[in-house]
Design an enzyme around this catalytic site. Structure first.
Site, PDB file in Angstrom:
ATOM      1  CG  HIS A  98      63.415  -6.186  21.526  1.00 31.11           C
ATOM      2  ND1 HIS A  98      63.946  -5.296  20.627  1.00 31.11           N
ATOM      3  CD2 HIS A  98      62.886  -5.448  22.539  1.00 31.11           C
ATOM      4  CE1 HIS A  98      63.759  -4.055  21.088  1.00 31.11           C
ATOM      5  NE2 HIS A  98      63.117  -4.123  22.251  1.00 31.11           N
ATOM      6  CD  GLU A 127      59.188  -3.199  22.972  1.00 30.16           C
ATOM      7  OE1 GLU A 127      59.368  -2.497  23.967  1.00 30.16           O
ATOM      8  OE2 GLU A 127      60.110  -3.830  22.404  1.00 30.16           O
ATOM      9  CE  LYS A 185      65.793  -1.396  23.976  1.00 22.08           C
ATOM     10  NZ  LYS A 185      65.300  -0.604  22.871  1.00 22.08           N
ATOM     11  CG  ASN A 197      65.149  -4.472  26.789  1.00 20.15           C
ATOM     12  OD1 ASN A 197      66.249  -4.921  27.110  1.00 20.15           O
ATOM     13  ND2 ASN A 197      64.709  -4.483  25.533  1.00 20.15           N
ATOM     14  CD  GLU A 230      66.496  -2.575  20.185  1.00 19.40           C
ATOM     15  OE1 GLU A 230      67.002  -3.212  21.117  1.00 19.40           O
ATOM     16  OE2 GLU A 230      65.993  -1.441  20.326  1.00 19.40           O
ATOM     17  CB  SER A 282      59.343   6.775  22.896  1.00 21.46           C
ATOM     18  OG  SER A 282      60.373   6.637  21.933  1.00 21.46           O
ATOM     19  N   GLY A 325      63.069   4.020  20.856  1.00 20.12           N
ATOM     20  CA  GLY A 325      64.262   4.859  20.906  1.00 20.12           C
ATOM     21  C   GLY A 325      64.171   6.125  20.075  1.00 20.12           C
TER      22      GLY A 325
END
Ligand code: 13P
Length: 262
Positions: free
Chosen positions: A95, A167, A11, A9, A97, A213, A173
């Site tokens: 997702h 996730e 991003k 991904n 985010e 991660s 991250g």
């Protein structure tokens, strides 16, 4: 047996030239078919360039988001037929985010899942708890709620057409990945719910990826865990050698798992 799936991904990273270079380097890493399905999800603006670079390769294309409607007055949005036209096979949906930054609701996510299925692409439905939710003992409640809401209205056959990604938000991250044990526990729980919503056979055949991660140096321990069917990779997918190394760990994972259980 579930074929491992590794998805990068990207991003909001990369202008077209960067995306082309990254896609070319990944393509170079896999000149022949391997026993792992590989996909990359570039930003929308780089999709045509990356589609061109990956044409005829073993690497599939995916998108990071979509709008639930096929067309209409939705300024700034991208529909599933538009993604299908570019050769996308996967679409990330829900997702964390997007849930956090765009306020995406479970109801919107459910509509996107349905839209992706309607047009014959594979939704990768992402679920995951925040650090606070984990500390409060709400991990299972959270992911179960996200899973059931994301799949609302889908019949058993449709449920079997998705890929899922666990996730944990606290692992994205941060450099702190879930342990294989933590991930396996959640994957097993998700598989139990999928079994109820479809069938035991379907749930056993469904891929549940881990994301958060994942790096070349922790990929083996995660991917040799039988409940983990692959990885959804953010940061490490932006460096071709690192991404290629992770995919290679996925290729070796079944044998490594057998070694480990001897
Ligand atoms: P990182 O691999 O950068 O933690 O991101 C994970 C992720 O969000 C993939 O969708």
């Amino acid at each position: 047996m579930r074929t491992p799936l590794v998805i990068g991904n990207w991003k909001m990273h990369g202008l077209q030239a960067d995306a082309r270079a990254l896609a070319s380097a990944v393509r170079e890493g896999f000149k022949r078919k391997v026993a792992v399905t590989i996909a990359v999800c570039p930003p929308f603006t780089a999709l045509p360039a990356v589609a061109e670079v990956l044409a005829g390769s073993v690497i599939a294309l995916g998108a990071q988001n979509c709008h639930p409607e096929p067309s209409g007055a939705h300024t700034g949005e991208i529909s599933v037929p538009m993604l299908a036209e570019l050769g996308c096979r996967y679409v990330l949906v829900g997702h964390s985010e997007r849930r956090k930054e765009m306020g995406e609701t479970d109801e919107q996510i459910n509509r996107k899942v349905q839209a992706v299925l309607t047009h014959g692409l594979t939704p990768v439905l992402c679920v995951g708890e925040t650090g606070d939710e984990r500390r409060q003992g709400l991990t299972f409640t959270t992911i179960e709620g996200q899973l059931r809401a994301g799949l609302a209205g889908l019949g058993p056959e449709a449920v079997g057409k998705l890929v899922f990604a666990y996730e944990p938000v606290w692992a994205i991250g941060t450099g702190v990945n879930a342990t294989p044990g933590q991930a396996a526990e959640v994957h097993g729980y998700l598989r139990g719910i999928l079994s109820e919503l479809s069938s035991k056979e379907t749930a056993q055949a469904t891929s549940i990826l881990y994301g958060g991660s994942v790096k070349a140096d922790n990929a083996e321990s995660l991917l040799t865990e039988p409940e983990i069917d692959g990885a959804l990779i953010g940061g490490a997918s932006l460096k071709a050698p690192e991404f290629i190394a992770i995919v290679k760990k996925a290729v070796a994972a079944p044998a490594a798992a057998r070694e480990g259980s001897r």
